[in-house]
Design a protein around this motif. Sequence first.
Motif, PDB file in Angstrom:
ATOM      1  N   PRO C 438       0.824  -1.216   0.000  1.00  0.00           N
ATOM      2  CA  PRO C 438       0.000   0.000   0.000  1.00  0.00           C
ATOM      3  C   PRO C 438       0.858   1.266   0.000  1.00  0.00           C
ATOM      4  CG  PRO C 438      -0.601  -1.503   1.791  1.00  0.00           C
ATOM      5  CD  PRO C 438       0.649  -2.016   1.196  1.00  0.00           C
ATOM      6  N   THR C 439       0.433   2.252  -0.760  1.00  0.00           N
ATOM      7  CA  THR C 439       1.158   3.514  -0.791  1.00  0.00           C
ATOM      8  C   THR C 439       0.927   4.268   0.514  1.00  0.00           C
ATOM      9  OG1 THR C 439       0.834   3.644  -3.150  1.00  0.00           O
ATOM     10  CG2 THR C 439       1.417   5.679  -2.035  1.00  0.00           C
ATOM     11  N   ARG C 440       1.993   4.819   1.044  1.00  0.00           N
ATOM     12  CA  ARG C 440       1.868   5.577   2.283  1.00  0.00           C
ATOM     13  C   ARG C 440       1.914   7.070   1.985  1.00  0.00           C
ATOM     14  NH1 ARG C 440       3.326   2.269   6.839  1.00  0.00           N
ATOM     15  NH2 ARG C 440       4.018   0.301   5.977  1.00  0.00           N
ATOM     16  N   GLN C 441       1.053   7.807   2.672  1.00  0.00           N
ATOM     17  CA  GLN C 441       1.168   9.265   2.626  1.00  0.00           C
ATOM     18  C   GLN C 441       2.132   9.661   3.727  1.00  0.00           C
ATOM     19  OE1 GLN C 441      -0.158  11.019   0.223  1.00  0.00           O
ATOM     20  NE2 GLN C 441      -1.079   9.128  -0.568  1.00  0.00           N
ATOM     21  N   HIS C 442       3.069  10.543   3.403  1.00  0.00           N
ATOM     22  CA  HIS C 442       4.027  10.884   4.449  1.00  0.00           C
ATOM     23  C   HIS C 442       4.053  12.373   4.687  1.00  0.00           C
ATOM     24  CE1 HIS C 442       6.481  11.931   1.012  1.00  0.00           C
ATOM     25  NE2 HIS C 442       6.159  10.767   0.533  1.00  0.00           N
ATOM     26  N   SER C 443       4.265  12.715   5.954  1.00  0.00           N
ATOM     27  CA  SER C 443       4.215  14.119   6.355  1.00  0.00           C
ATOM     28  C   SER C 443       5.600  14.733   6.396  1.00  0.00           C
ATOM     29  CB  SER C 443       3.599  14.193   7.751  1.00  0.00           C
ATOM     30  OG  SER C 443       4.348  13.347   8.600  1.00  0.00           O
ATOM     31  N   GLY C 444       6.636  13.931   6.190  1.00  0.00           N
ATOM     32  CA  GLY C 444       7.989  14.459   6.295  1.00  0.00           C
ATOM     33  C   GLY C 444       8.474  14.564   7.719  1.00  0.00           C
ATOM     34  N   ASN C 445       7.702  13.995   8.665  1.00  0.00           N
ATOM     35  CA  ASN C 445       8.166  14.000  10.054  1.00  0.00           C
ATOM     36  C   ASN C 445       9.318  13.026  10.246  1.00  0.00           C
ATOM     37  OD1 ASN C 445       6.293  15.840  10.793  1.00  0.00           O
ATOM     38  ND2 ASN C 445       4.806  14.309  11.542  1.00  0.00           N
ATOM     39  N   THR C 446       9.985  13.170  11.390  1.00  0.00           N
ATOM     40  CA  THR C 446      11.077  12.245  11.689  1.00  0.00           C
ATOM     41  C   THR C 446      10.499  10.855  11.940  1.00  0.00           C
ATOM     42  OG1 THR C 446      12.325  14.019  12.677  1.00  0.00           O
ATOM     43  CG2 THR C 446      12.993  11.771  13.231  1.00  0.00           C
ATOM     44  N   LEU C 447      11.013   9.877  11.199  1.00  0.00           N
ATOM     45  CA  LEU C 447      10.546   8.505  11.392  1.00  0.00           C
ATOM     46  C   LEU C 447      11.474   7.767  12.350  1.00  0.00           C
ATOM     47  CD1 LEU C 447       8.513   6.304  10.312  1.00  0.00           C
ATOM     48  CD2 LEU C 447      10.405   5.581   8.862  1.00  0.00           C
ATOM     49  N   LEU C 448      12.766   7.907  12.088  1.00  0.00           N
ATOM     50  CA  LEU C 448      13.750   7.192  12.895  1.00  0.00           C
ATOM     51  C   LEU C 448      14.766   8.189  13.426  1.00  0.00           C
ATOM     52  CD1 LEU C 448      14.896   4.169  13.518  1.00  0.00           C
ATOM     53  CD2 LEU C 448      16.592   4.806  11.821  1.00  0.00           C
ATOM     54  N   GLU C 449      15.095   8.032  14.688  1.00  0.00           N
ATOM     55  CA  GLU C 449      16.101   8.933  15.248  1.00  0.00           C
ATOM     56  C   GLU C 449      17.124   8.129  16.030  1.00  0.00           C
ATOM     57  OE1 GLU C 449      14.508  12.104  17.561  1.00  0.00           O
ATOM     58  OE2 GLU C 449      16.484  12.917  18.039  1.00  0.00           O
ATOM     59  N   LEU C 450      18.391   8.361  15.746  1.00  0.00           N
ATOM     60  CA  LEU C 450      19.469   7.742  16.523  1.00  0.00           C
ATOM     61  C   LEU C 450      20.037   8.801  17.448  1.00  0.00           C
ATOM     62  CD1 LEU C 450      21.488   5.821  13.771  1.00  0.00           C
ATOM     63  CD2 LEU C 450      19.411   5.132  14.962  1.00  0.00           C
ATOM     64  N   GLN C 451      20.212   8.424  18.711  1.00  0.00           N
ATOM     65  CA  GLN C 451      20.777   9.380  19.667  1.00  0.00           C
ATOM     66  C   GLN C 451      22.058   8.823  20.256  1.00  0.00           C
ATOM     67  OE1 GLN C 451      17.580   9.910  22.403  1.00  0.00           O
ATOM     68  NE2 GLN C 451      16.471  11.346  21.087  1.00  0.00           N
ATOM     69  N   ASN C 452      23.161   9.370  19.809  1.00  0.00           N
ATOM     70  CA  ASN C 452      24.475   9.043  20.374  1.00  0.00           C
ATOM     71  C   ASN C 452      24.692   7.515  20.456  1.00  0.00           C
ATOM     72  OD1 ASN C 452      26.940   9.670  21.348  1.00  0.00           O
ATOM     73  ND2 ASN C 452      26.284   9.870  23.493  1.00  0.00           N
ATOM     74  N   ARG C 471      13.840  11.105   7.880  1.00  0.00           N
ATOM     75  CA  ARG C 471      12.474  11.623   7.724  1.00  0.00           C
ATOM     76  C   ARG C 471      11.629  10.674   6.889  1.00  0.00           C
ATOM     77  NH1 ARG C 471      12.149  16.293   9.925  1.00  0.00           N
ATOM     78  NH2 ARG C 471      14.063  17.514  10.195  1.00  0.00           N
ATOM     79  N   ALA C 472      10.354  10.625   7.225  1.00  0.00           N
ATOM     80  CA  ALA C 472       9.435   9.723   6.531  1.00  0.00           C
ATOM     81  C   ALA C 472       9.374  10.072   5.057  1.00  0.00           C
ATOM     82  CB  ALA C 472       8.053   9.808   7.163  1.00  0.00           C
ATOM     83  N   GLY C 473       9.350   9.061   4.214  1.00  0.00           N
ATOM     84  CA  GLY C 473       9.196   9.259   2.786  1.00  0.00           C
ATOM     85  C   GLY C 473      10.478   9.595   2.058  1.00  0.00           C
ATOM     86  N   GLU C 641       8.215   5.698  -4.923  1.00  0.00           N
ATOM     87  CA  GLU C 641       6.889   6.165  -5.330  1.00  0.00           C
ATOM     88  C   GLU C 641       5.786   5.619  -4.433  1.00  0.00           C
ATOM     89  OE1 GLU C 641       6.662   5.269  -9.477  1.00  0.00           O
ATOM     90  OE2 GLU C 641       8.361   6.631  -9.830  1.00  0.00           O
ATOM     91  N   CYS C 642       6.053   4.471  -3.793  1.00  0.00           N
ATOM     92  CA  CYS C 642       5.058   3.930  -2.857  1.00  0.00           C
ATOM     93  C   CYS C 642       5.093   4.666  -1.522  1.00  0.00           C
ATOM     94  CB  CYS C 642       5.304   2.450  -2.613  1.00  0.00           C
ATOM     95  SG  CYS C 642       5.178   1.463  -4.088  1.00  0.00           S
ATOM     96  N   GLY C 643       5.957   5.649  -1.381  1.00  0.00           N
ATOM     97  CA  GLY C 643       6.023   6.404  -0.134  1.00  0.00           C
ATOM     98  C   GLY C 643       6.857   5.720   0.923  1.00  0.00           C
TER      99      GLY C 643
END
Lengths: 238, 292, 707
Positions: C438-452, C471-473, C641-643
Motif C-alpha cells: 500500500p502507498t503511504r502518505q508521508h508528512s515528512g516528520n522524523t521517522l527514525l532517530e538515533l541518539q548518540n 524523515r518519513a518518505g 513512489e510507494c512512499g
Amino acid sequence: MLIVDNLHAGYGNSEVLMGASLQVKQGSVVALIGANGAGKTTTMRAISGMIRPTRGAVMLDGQPVQGHGAARIARLGLAHSPEGRKVFGPLSVEDNLLLGAFNHLPRFFGFRAKAEIELERVYELFPRLRERKGQAAGTLSGGEQQMLAIGRALMAKPKVILLDEPSMGLAPVIVQEVFNTIRRLKEAGITLLLVEQFAKSALEVADYAYVMEHGNIAVEGTPAELNQNQRVLAAYLG
Amino acid sequence: MDTSIILQMVVSGAFMGLVYALIAYGFQLTFATSKSINFGQGELVMLSAFFSLTLLNLGLPYWLMVPGGLLFGAALGLVVERAGVRLALEQKSEGWILLTIILGLLGFSAAENIWGRDDRPFPTPISADALHVFGINITPLEISVAIGVFLVMGAVELFKRKTLMGKAFEAVSADRDAAELMGISATRTIMLSYGLSGMVAAMAGILISPITTVGPTMASALILKAFAVAVVAGLDSGFGVVLIGIFLGALESLTSFYLGSGWREAPGLVLLILALAVRPNGVFGKSTMRKV
Amino acid sequence: MDFVIPAQAGIQRQKQFREADKTKFSFHLHGTYLIVWIPAYAGMTDFSKYGMGIYDMLKRFLFIRGAEIIALLSLASIPLFVSNSYALGLLTLLAIYGILLIGLDVTVGYLGQVNLAQAAFLGLGAYAAGICVTTFGLGMLSALGVSLLVGLLLGGLLAFPALRLDGPQFALATLSFSALATTVLNEWEGLTGGAQGLSLDRPLLFGILMDAKAFYWLCFIFLALVWLLMRNLLASQWGRAFEALRDSAIATDAMGVGTYRHKVAGFALGSALGGLAGGLYAFNFQYLQPQSFTYDLMVILLLGVVLGGRKSLWGAFFGACLIVLLPNLLSNRLLFELISAGGLLVAIAAAWRGWSSSKRLTFQAVAPIIAMGILVVGGYLVENTENWRKAIFALMLFSVVVGLPDGVMGFAARFLSQLFRISPSELPPASKLEDALPTRQHSGNTLLELQNLKRYFGGVKAVDGVSMKVRAGQIHGLIGPNGSGKSTAVNVISGLYAPTSGEILLQGKALPQGSLFKVARVGVARTFQNLQLFAELTALENVMVALREVYHTPLPLVLLGLAGKEEQRAQADALALLKLVGLEAQARSRAKDLTYGAQRFLEIARALARKPALLILDEPAAGLAHPDVTVLVNIIKSIRECGMTVILIEHHMDVVSELCDVVTVLDGGQVIAEGTPSEVKRNPKVIKAYLGVESEAGLPDAMPQPA
C-alpha cells in the motif's frame, strides 16, 4: 616474484574474478585499486589459496601454486594479511607474532629463542606492540590490530606479502601511520601487493599499480601514468 | 543425618566427578578446533578400556599398558575424525552428529561380540583398601584417579600453552582462515584435537575401570554425565569442567543416597536441560554472537 | 566485500537460465516438492480457468494424489484379504511407526535438528495411555488424547530451553531428556510399575471389541489423518517457515517470522505425534517396559527417517516400512546377503558414475563401498547375524548418511518427476501492486532517530556516537569508507547487535534493542550485504514467507486444508512484488539457482513483503554488474513512489547521488557530514575520508562507463 595469469574464481555459482593477470617484481610495491566489489579481495583470496581458483595460474617465485590449500601456499613463502586483520583475539600479541613465523620455527620447544631476531625487528618497527606483548590481541584498538597483522605477516620472512585494505575502518591519523609503515617496508626491500581503497595514498607509495573493474584488470601502469587516467579517478570512489 | 556420612558421599562422588570432567575436557578439545564433538565418545572410553585389559591379560605390566591404551584411544579418535567428522564439516552440515553416533554404535557392537557382554574386573596394582582421613574413607584408587585426571589435563594444557603446536591449536579455534594463512593446516589441527581427545577418553577408561569393571555398557551412563558437565560448564570453558564435574559427582552421590540408586543419573540430566535454559553457553562459557 | 558478476557473463547466464527455466522444475524436484507442495498447488487450482493446463494438471493429480489414494486404499483393504495375524501385526506396527516418523521428520527434516528424544516421546505417550487406562479407567480415545497432549506439552517444555541453541547442544539436550525419561519410567514404580513393566487391556471402543483387525483399522485411520493434516500444514506458511529457518535463521527473524517460536512449535508438534504413536503402541502390545524406549530404538528411528528421505511424508512412510521389516530381513540369512550385496553394487555403481564424470574418487563415494564391503564380508564370516544387529544398522546408516543424503524417497522423487516430466501448477495472476504494497502518505516528520549510538567490539569502536534523523518518505543515504561503521550501525538498528549505549527511536517510540525479530515486528525490514536468502525455497516462497497481513486462517482450518484462498492471495501478492523487482518469470526457481543480481533483487522483494515503515538496504549494489545497477536504481525509484522510507547504504556514489534525498557520511564510527548528495560531495572532510588526501576538485559526480 609473483605472477598471476588469467585467474578465475568465485563463490558458489557466481564467478567474481574473470581472468585477472598481474605481476609483482621482487622488491617492489604494487597496488591493486578499484571500486568496491570489483574483485580485489577475491583476487587476494584466490592467490593465497583461501578460495580455489577455477582457472588460471599463480606462480610464486617461479613455482605454480594455484589449487594448493592456503596453509601450503603460506609455507611456500606467501604471507597474506587478510581484510579485517583477523588477529587471533584470545591469544597474546607475542603469541600472534610467533604464530606468524609458524613455518620455520620448531613445533614444540625452543621456538621463542629461535624467533628472537624476527621478534625484535617487528617490535622495533612497532614499539606499541612491544608495550602490549602480553595483552590479548582482541583488546587492541583497530590501529594496533592492523600493526599486529602486518607484523605477523613479516614474521614469516615471506617472499611476498599480500596486504588487504590495511586502512579499513581506521581513523585518518592512524591511516597515515599505516602508510608510513608501508613506506618503511618498501625501503627495507619487502615485496608487497597492496589492496587499498585510498587510491591516492596507495599510488603515492606504489611502484606500479593495477586498476580492477568487474573482475578484470582494466588499466595498469606506473602511478604517474595512472594519475592522468580518468577511469582511475572513478576507481577512487566506487 | 550424620554429617560424616554426607561428607563421605560428597568426597567419593567428587572423585567420580573428576572422571566426568576428564571426558568433558576431551569434548572441549575437539569443540575448540572444529565446533564438533564425538557423540560416540563413551564407546571410545569403553573400547580403550577393553583394549587395555587385553594388553594386561597378554602379560604386559600395568605401567606399559597405560601408554598402549592411550595410543589406541588416540588412533580411534583419528578414525572418528576421518570417517565421521571431516566430510560433514567440509559440507558445513550437521551430519557429523549422526555419523559419530553411528560409529559409536559400530564400536559398541564390535565390543559386544569380541569381548562379550559380561562385565569383567580390571586388575590394578593400586590398592582399594580405604585410608582414614578426618573420618572419611578414601582409597588409594580414588587418589590415583585424581592424580591421573590432573596429570593428563595438565599435560594437555601445558602442550597448548607452552608449545608452538599448542598455540597453533588455539589459533585454529580463534580463527580458522587466518590460521591457514599462517601455514597452519586446520585439517591437521582438527585431527590432532581428535587424537588428543581420544587419548583423554582412553585415560578416563583406564582410570575408571578398576572401580566400575569393564563391560560394553560401562560408559553409557558415564558419557551422559560427561555431556552434562561439558554443557553445564560450557563447551569452551577450560577448567570450568573440573569444578562442575566435582559438583555433579557429589550431587549425584547424594541423590542416589537419598532417593535411591536408580535416580543417580537424574541430577546431571536435569542440570543439563536447566543450564541450556538459563545459560545456553554454560556457566563458564563465553557468549557467542550472531554474524551476517 | 568483493562480490561481482561481470556484466556480460551475468546476462549470458541469465539467458541460459530462462531457457533452462522451462524444463527446470523437473530437475530440482525434491521429495518435498513432489509430495508436499504440488498437491497443495494442484488442490488450489481452479480447473475452469486454465483450459490449456488441464492435461498437465491431470497428470500431476494422477501421479501425486493418485499415489496417495492407491497407497491408502491398499493399506485399508489388506485386512480384507489377509487374516494372518503376524502380517496384521506388522501392518499395525507400520501404521504406528509411520505416525512416529512423520513426527520425527518435522524436527530432523524440516527444522534440520538432530532430535534424539523421539523414542522417549513414544515411551511417554505409551505410558500415559497405559496409566490412563489402568489407573484412571479412561476409554481408548481419551487415553490417546492424553498421550498426544503429554507429547505436546513435554515436547514444548523441552523445546523452550533446548532450541535456544542449535547443533550439538540441542542433540545433547534431547539425549539427556530421553535418558531422564527412561529413569523416571524405571524409578517411579508406584505409577509405572518400574522395571516390572505395565500390563493393560485394550478397552472397548464405542462398545466394539477391538480385535487385531479392528485395531489395525484404528491405527490406519490415525495414520491417514496425520498424513492429511500434516500435508496441509507443511504446504502452508507454517511448513514454509520451518524450511526457511533451517536455511537462514537470521533472515526468518529479520522477516518477523520468529525463528524461535516456529522451532518450538515444530518440535512440540513432532513430539505430539510421538506421544500419539506411543498411545497406539501401548494398546497394540498391551505390555510396556521402560527399556523398550531407549537409545537403541532412537537409532533405529533415525535410520528410518534418514534412509527413507528427509522432508517427505513418503520418506517417513518408507522408513517405517523398513523399520518394521528389518528384523525379518536380518533373521533371514539369504535375504540379508542379497540386500548387503545389492547395497554394495549400488555403492560401486554410484562411485563409478562419479569417477567417470570427474575422475576423482571422493570420500563420499568410497566410504559407502567400504562400509557395504564390510557388511558383505562380515555376513559370510559371522555365525549369527542377530548378534551383530547394531553393527549392521550402523554400517547401513553410515552408507546412507554419507552416500545418499536425500534418502531413498528423495532419490525416487527426482527420478520419477524426470521420467514423467511433471510440471508445476500454474500461478494465479499477480495482485495489483497497490494491494501488496500500500502507498503511504508521508508528512515528512522524523521517522527514525538515533541518539548518540555506540557499539564497540572489544577495543574496536565500530560505531562511536552516531546521531541522525531519518524523515518519513525520504531515501536517506548512509555512506563512508570501508569499515566506517555503516553496516554495524544498521545491524544495531535492525536488532542484530545490541548497542553498547545510545537510543533508537522509531516514530518517537524506543525501538526494541538486540532482537531482529522484535524490530521486524514493529515495522523495520532489511536486506543483507551478504545475502541471507532461503536458498532451498523458490523465489515465490521466499517472498511468501515474509508476507504480512495475509495469513489469517486459524491453525485448525489450515490443518484441514481450508487455507486455499489465503494461499492464493499470498501467491498473488508475492508475484506482484516479484514483478516489481522484475523476477516474476523466475518465481518457481529456487533462490540458490538465481543469478547473483536476481538474488539481490529477491531480497528486496522479500523485505517489501513486510510492508515495512522503514526499509534498510545494506549495500544492494555490491557486486552488481552495470546493467543490474541500473535495474536496481529503477527498483528503488518505484519503491520511493510507494512512499517508502529507505535507509540506503551504498558505495556507488552515482547511485547515491541519483536516489538519495539526504546523505549521512560516517568515518571511523562517527558522523562527519550530512546534507544533500551534492553538498556532501563538496565537503572537504568527506573528500579526505574517501581519498585519504586533501583535494580541491571535489568528488566526481558519476562513474564513467567502462570503455
